[in-house]
Design a protein around this motif. Structure first.
Motif, PDB file in Angstrom:
ATOM      1  N   GLY A 162       0.790  -1.225   0.000  1.00  0.00           N
ATOM      2  CA  GLY A 162       0.000   0.000   0.000  1.00  0.00           C
ATOM      3  C   GLY A 162       0.823   1.275   0.000  1.00  0.00           C
ATOM      4  O   GLY A 162       0.347   2.329   0.447  1.00  0.00           O
ATOM      5  N   ILE A 163       2.054   1.227  -0.480  1.00  0.00           N
ATOM      6  CA  ILE A 163       2.893   2.428  -0.530  1.00  0.00           C
ATOM      7  C   ILE A 163       2.347   3.372  -1.600  1.00  0.00           C
ATOM      8  O   ILE A 163       2.207   2.986  -2.761  1.00  0.00           O
ATOM      9  N   PRO A 164       2.011   4.610  -1.258  1.00  0.00           N
ATOM     10  CA  PRO A 164       1.432   5.548  -2.222  1.00  0.00           C
ATOM     11  C   PRO A 164       2.384   5.838  -3.384  1.00  0.00           C
ATOM     12  O   PRO A 164       3.618   5.765  -3.226  1.00  0.00           O
ATOM     13  N   ALA A 165       1.815   6.181  -4.516  1.00  0.00           N
ATOM     14  CA  ALA A 165       2.633   6.451  -5.696  1.00  0.00           C
ATOM     15  C   ALA A 165       3.481   7.706  -5.531  1.00  0.00           C
ATOM     16  O   ALA A 165       4.496   7.857  -6.214  1.00  0.00           O
ATOM     17  N   ASP A 166       3.090   8.628  -4.634  1.00  0.00           N
ATOM     18  CA  ASP A 166       3.883   9.832  -4.435  1.00  0.00           C
ATOM     19  C   ASP A 166       4.878   9.688  -3.295  1.00  0.00           C
ATOM     20  O   ASP A 166       5.564  10.648  -2.929  1.00  0.00           O
ATOM     21  N   ASP A 167       5.001   8.474  -2.754  1.00  0.00           N
ATOM     22  CA  ASP A 167       5.981   8.217  -1.700  1.00  0.00           C
ATOM     23  C   ASP A 167       7.390   8.261  -2.310  1.00  0.00           C
ATOM     24  O   ASP A 167       7.600   7.857  -3.448  1.00  0.00           O
ATOM     25  N   PRO A 168       8.378   8.757  -1.553  1.00  0.00           N
ATOM     26  CA  PRO A 168       9.753   8.814  -2.079  1.00  0.00           C
ATOM     27  C   PRO A 168      10.256   7.461  -2.560  1.00  0.00           C
ATOM     28  O   PRO A 168      11.028   7.388  -3.520  1.00  0.00           O
ATOM     29  N   ARG A 169       9.824   6.377  -1.904  1.00  0.00           N
ATOM     30  CA  ARG A 169      10.268   5.051  -2.336  1.00  0.00           C
ATOM     31  C   ARG A 169       9.718   4.710  -3.713  1.00  0.00           C
ATOM     32  O   ARG A 169      10.409   4.080  -4.526  1.00  0.00           O
ATOM     33  N   ALA A 170       8.494   5.116  -3.999  1.00  0.00           N
ATOM     34  CA  ALA A 170       7.903   4.865  -5.314  1.00  0.00           C
ATOM     35  C   ALA A 170       8.589   5.715  -6.372  1.00  0.00           C
ATOM     36  O   ALA A 170       8.860   5.240  -7.495  1.00  0.00           O
TER      37      ALA A 170
END
Length: 234
Positions: A162-170
């Motif tokens: 569930g990591i958001p697309a705007d997360d730095p990891r994404a």
């Protein structure tokens, strides 16, 4: 004989004489013209081009030179296409495992992907992509394949977590994804065009392309959408 009748019908080689019964009689001059027709046809010229050569070669040898130069250019292009086809078929046989009896379903699936590939890239773009792949060499291509598989697994974990697309990891994932893809694209604006075409191909045909991959097609489709969202996020 059929060819002679056809040449007569189109005015390319008309018999100079007729017998009493009305049959065609070809003179020595006619035979020389026939040999020239066959020789020019042997060079791959169309009947229209042959007629033009025979009508004007004696008075305009430069036109014949230009026509033959154009024919040579066409043959070079055809030879290049043949080379590309040879490579594709060789790759296809290697991908299907056994060159003496590839699995029909897998064979057709790969052919479908090839057809999709040709739809999204121009002939010139396909040539540039092939040049980049050749420059990487088999070892470089295999290393990129392994790295890409790792990125796919990482992206699927992002989706599952569930990591958001705007997360730095994404955003870091899509940066590395695009950098890896960049190895296969030419530099400059041409590379940006082929990269954009590749993304459109993925977006529009993820199910078909995913059918040839070791991950479920629906998960790959979700990953493609996720990467596009991360790309837009920055």
């Amino acid at each position: 004989m059929r060819a002679l009748y056809h040449y007569d019908e189109i005015g390319l080689l008309v018999a100079s004489e007729r017998t009493v019964a009305g049959h065609r009689r070809y003179t020595e001059r006619d035979l020389r013209r026939l040999y020239r027709v066959r020789a020019l046809r042997g060079l791959g010229l169309s009947l229209e081009e042959v007629a033009a050569v025979l009508a004007g070669a004696a008075d305009d040898p430069e036109s014949l030179r230009d026509l033959l130069a154009e024919q040579l250019r066409r043959l070079d292009q055809h030879a290049e296409r043949i080379g590309v086809l040879r490579q594709r078929i060789g790759d296809l046989l290697r991908q299907t495992g056994d060159p003496y009896g590839p699995d029909p379903d897998r064979l057709m699936a790969t052919l479908e992907v090839m057809s999709v590939f040709e739809t999204y890239f121009t002939e010139e773009q396909r040539g540039r992509l092939t040049e980049r792949r050749d420059a990487l060499g088999p070892e470089g291509v295999e290393a990129a394949r392994r790295e890409w598989a790792g990125l796919v697994e990482e992206g699927l974990r992002h989706l599952a977590g569930g990591i958001p697309a705007d997360d730095p990891r994404a955003r870091d994932l899509v940066r590395r994804w695009d950098a890896l893809a960049g190895r296969f694209h030419p530099e400059g604006p041409a590379g940006a065009e082929t990269a954009a075409a590749a993304r459109r191909m993925w977006r529009d045909n993820s199910a078909e392309i995913g059918a040839n991959l070791p991950w479920p097609a629906e998960r790959m489709s979700g990953l493609v959408a996720y990467l596009e969202q991360a790309r837009r996020a920055g």
